[in-house]
Design a protein around this motif. Structure first.
Motif, short mmCIF file in Angstrom:
data_model
loop_
_atom_site.label_atom_id
_atom_site.label_comp_id
_atom_site.label_asym_id
_atom_site.label_seq_id
_atom_site.Cartn_x
_atom_site.Cartn_y
_atom_site.Cartn_z
N VAL A 255 40.51 -99.38 -18.76
CA VAL A 255 40.77 -97.95 -18.54
C VAL A 255 41.07 -97.32 -19.91
N THR A 256 40.33 -96.28 -20.24
CA THR A 256 40.48 -95.60 -21.52
C THR A 256 40.85 -94.14 -21.28
N GLN A 257 41.96 -93.71 -21.85
CA GLN A 257 42.33 -92.30 -21.73
C GLN A 257 41.50 -91.50 -22.72
N PHE B 70 40.53 -90.15 -17.57
CA PHE B 70 40.44 -91.55 -17.96
C PHE B 70 39.07 -92.09 -17.56
N HIS C 157 37.03 -95.34 -16.47
CA HIS C 157 37.22 -96.73 -16.05
C HIS C 157 35.89 -97.47 -16.21
#
Length: 252
Positions: free
Chosen positions: A41-43, A49, A51
């Protein structure tokens, strides 16, 4: 002495002004906020975010598959499930326990298993699922998990006091591919309709190659202020991904 103080004040004022300007104009720095063997998961903005989960394929190997989470006021909406129930359970747990959000909806953007392969996990957690009516028909036809609620043309849902939009613009990667949009942050989830720069045409077994460019042209016209575009596979970027996809499938 007065000249020295005046000069010092000018320097302090200039540095402060430059710092404020830099802060104001600095884009959000993306950061990985969760990582396991099956899920990343990357903000990518204050409330959004990406995924990423993985799908083992015969033709393309172990393929990273993207989706989008948008959050606001302790609520969240997810575009595309991770590729299987295990990864989906992991994502649901992370959203509930780390984001402290109630998941209002899961929206698969087309019928392939990189979009709805983990739908059963969302069903088991009583999370409403929404999909374009053709996605539901094609999922049934192919014995894939079937979303519960259908829409025609477009869908608007609330996440907190903000809107999200899912809309069908035409055929491309599949007959049912829709695009997700989060207007408050100008973030688009293009799914497999949109390609990352330098990507190949990918899997075309269910595609309408002739219509693809025209469909993405419509997307581009609908959302001229888009800042971030997330493709179904590969790195996210800006509206250049739309231009790349248009040119990739343009009829010579």
């Amino acid at each position: 002495m007065k000249v020295a103080i005046k000069t010092l004040l000018i320097i302090v004022f200039s540095v402060t002004t430059l710092h404020c300007y830099a802060q104001k104009n600095n884009p959000f720095k993306p950061k990985v906020v969760y990582k396991s063997d099956d899920l990343i998961v990357t903000q990518i903005s204050k409330n959004s975010f990406e995924h990423t989960s993985f799908l083992q394929t015969d033709d393309f190997g172990n393929v990273p598959c993207n989706g989008l989470i948008v959050s606001n006021s302790n609520e969240a909406i997810v575009f595309d499930t991770p590729t299987n129930d295990k990864s989906s359970e992991e994502l649901i747990k992370w959203i509930k326990e780390t984001l402290h959000c109630k998941i209002n909806a899961i929206i698969p953007t087309h019928f392939h298993d990189d979009c709805l392969g983990g739908l059963k996990a969302f069903d088991n957690n009583n999370i409403p699922s929404y999909a374009y009516f053709k996605t539901i028909a094609l999922a049934k036809e192919n014995n894939f998990p079937v979303p519960k609620n259908s829409f025609r043309d477009s869908l608007i849902l609330k996440v907190g006091n903000k809107n999200i939009i899912a809309k069908f613009f035409g055929e491309g990667h599949t007959k049912d591919n829709v695009v997700g949009y989060f207007p408050s942050e100008n973030i688009m989830f293009g799914g497999c309709l949109i390609k990352e720069p330098d990507a190949s045409k990918g899997y075309l077994g269910d595609a309408n190659v002739a219509a693809w460019s025209n469909t993405v042209e419509k997307v581009k016209q609908e959302y001229p202020n888009v800042k971030i575009v997330i493709p179904g596979h590969g790195e996210y970027g800006n509206k250049k991904l739309l231009d790349y996809t248009i040119n990739l499938f343009k009829t010579k």
